[in-house]
Design an enzyme around this catalytic site. Structure first.
Site, PDB file in Angstrom:
ATOM      1  N   ASP A  46       0.834  -1.195   0.000  1.00  0.00           N
ATOM      2  CA  ASP A  46       0.000   0.000   0.000  1.00  0.00           C
ATOM      3  C   ASP A  46       0.871   1.248   0.000  1.00  0.00           C
ATOM      4  O   ASP A  46       1.578   1.531   0.969  1.00  0.00           O
ATOM      5  CB  ASP A  46      -0.903   0.006   1.241  1.00  0.00           C
ATOM      6  CG  ASP A  46      -1.820   1.211   1.275  1.00  0.00           C
ATOM      7  OD1 ASP A  46      -2.921   1.115   0.708  1.00  0.00           O
ATOM      8  OD2 ASP A  46      -1.435   2.253   1.858  1.00  0.00           O
ATOM      9  N   TYR A  51       3.168   9.751  -0.635  1.00  0.00           N
ATOM     10  CA  TYR A  51       4.280   9.157   0.097  1.00  0.00           C
ATOM     11  C   TYR A  51       5.630   9.387  -0.583  1.00  0.00           C
ATOM     12  O   TYR A  51       6.673   9.246   0.064  1.00  0.00           O
ATOM     13  CB  TYR A  51       4.074   7.651   0.276  1.00  0.00           C
ATOM     14  CG  TYR A  51       2.814   7.247   1.001  1.00  0.00           C
ATOM     15  CD1 TYR A  51       1.983   8.176   1.637  1.00  0.00           C
ATOM     16  CD2 TYR A  51       2.426   5.910   1.045  1.00  0.00           C
ATOM     17  CE1 TYR A  51       0.828   7.793   2.273  1.00  0.00           C
ATOM     18  CE2 TYR A  51       1.266   5.514   1.697  1.00  0.00           C
ATOM     19  CZ  TYR A  51       0.467   6.464   2.303  1.00  0.00           C
ATOM     20  OH  TYR A  51      -0.680   6.071   2.939  1.00  0.00           O
ATOM     21  N   LYS A  76      -2.764   5.846  -4.320  1.00  0.00           N
ATOM     22  CA  LYS A  76      -3.860   6.764  -4.026  1.00  0.00           C
ATOM     23  C   LYS A  76      -3.657   8.134  -4.681  1.00  0.00           C
ATOM     24  O   LYS A  76      -2.524   8.606  -4.820  1.00  0.00           O
ATOM     25  CB  LYS A  76      -3.986   6.974  -2.506  1.00  0.00           C
ATOM     26  CG  LYS A  76      -3.945   5.710  -1.684  1.00  0.00           C
ATOM     27  CD  LYS A  76      -4.024   5.995  -0.195  1.00  0.00           C
ATOM     28  CE  LYS A  76      -3.719   4.764   0.626  1.00  0.00           C
ATOM     29  NZ  LYS A  76      -2.282   4.410   0.633  1.00  0.00           N
ATOM     30  N   HIS A 109      -7.655   9.508  -1.822  1.00  0.00           N
ATOM     31  CA  HIS A 109      -6.950   9.473  -0.530  1.00  0.00           C
ATOM     32  C   HIS A 109      -7.778  10.082   0.595  1.00  0.00           C
ATOM     33  O   HIS A 109      -7.776   9.583   1.728  1.00  0.00           O
ATOM     34  CB  HIS A 109      -5.611  10.198  -0.678  1.00  0.00           C
ATOM     35  CG  HIS A 109      -4.567   9.722   0.276  1.00  0.00           C
ATOM     36  ND1 HIS A 109      -3.230   9.785   0.007  1.00  0.00           N
ATOM     37  CD2 HIS A 109      -4.656   9.167   1.518  1.00  0.00           C
ATOM     38  CE1 HIS A 109      -2.536   9.307   1.026  1.00  0.00           C
ATOM     39  NE2 HIS A 109      -3.380   8.929   1.958  1.00  0.00           N
TER      40      HIS A 109
END
Length: 276
Positions: A46, A51, A76, A109
């Site tokens: 994930d 990120y 996401k 998200h």
């Protein structure tokens, strides 16, 4: 290798019930961490555009030599990409960075309701699925009113809602809505999100002692037996192995109930209505 059970999503696709999260894994270390997680037995990863490590995650997965169909990869779309044109660019960028041919699960998200764009963004995800860019589509951090609006204004029920979820913060209204509407529940921060010392709680300690396992394994087993999909994260290889080694015991109904009674009601992350 640990054989992780799978959950069948409402679109017919299957998702491994334990995933590996890479939130706050910096890009310089992500390839190593993901490679170690693969060695530990994880096949469900994930990540997210936010990120900043999609390229490194994809590189580690490609280098593993594991057939693509044996991997399950989630990423996401951040809420500043919810305009239709930006949404198309966002998924194209994620696909290029991951370089895996397709995405298994693509999520919005956050709803960011003050922007009032998440319905249009969801309709874009519906098109991405039809185009084969992603096999499943879902949402993250959506509350019941957000899910109800999607149900009224779109044709597709999310396959997944990924939310903050652990024994001290269970979001029971959201989980109940998801269960009633065929939406699988993923748990981020499944071990307490750093806000709660779940490992010191008496029901967790007692269950760990009774089964000869660690408190972390007890909490993850609680998730699995309730039907959640936990996404533990760790940069420590021994902890990675510990977190996936949770299939050799069953909590009793009394143990499950005692851990469920740890609900405290306090959110560790941002409130979805305020994340804009």
């Amino acid at each position: 290798m640990t054989r992780v059970p799978v959950i069948r999503l409402n679109d017919g696709n299957a998702i491994p019930q334990i995933g590996f999260g890479v939130y706050k894994v910096d890009a310089g270390n992500a390839e190593k961490v993901v490679s170690e997680a693969l060695e530990a037995g994880y096949r469900h990863f994930d990540t997210a555009a936010l990120y900043g490590n999609e390229a490194e995650v994809g590189r580690a997965l490609r280098a593993s030599g594991i057939p693509r169909e044996e991997l399950f990869v989630t990423t996401k779309q951040w809420f500043d990409r919810q305009e239709p044109v930006e949404a198309e660019r966002a998924i194209a960028e994620s696909m290029e960075k991951l370089d895996l041919g397709y995405i298994d699960l693509y999520l919005l998200h956050w709803p960011a309701p003050k922007r009032d764009r998440y319905v249009g963004a969801w309709q874009a995800l519906e098109r991405f699925k039809l185009d084969g860019l992603t096999r499943s589509i879902g949402v993250s951090n959506f509350l019941v009113p957000h899910l109800e609006r999607l149900a009224r204004e779109s044709a597709t029920v999310p396959a997944v809602n990924q939310i903050e979820l652990h024994p001290a913060y269970q979001q029971r209204d959201v989980v109940a809505y998801c269960r009633a509407n065929g939406i699988a529940v993923e748990a981020w921060g499944p071990l307490g999100q750093g806000k709660y010392d779940l490992f010191g709680e008496e029901p967790v300690v007692a269950a760990a002692k009774a089964h000869g396992v660690t408190p972390a394994q007890v909490v993850l087993r609680w998730h699995l037996q309730l039907g959640n999909i936990p996404l533990p994260k760790s940069g420590n290889s021994s902890r990675m192995r510990e977190n996936i080694d949770v299939l050799g015991f069953d909590l009793t109904l009394a143990e499950l109930d005692a851990i469920t009674a740890l609900e405290r009601g306090g959110r560790g992350g941002p409130h979805p209505d305020e994340q804009n």
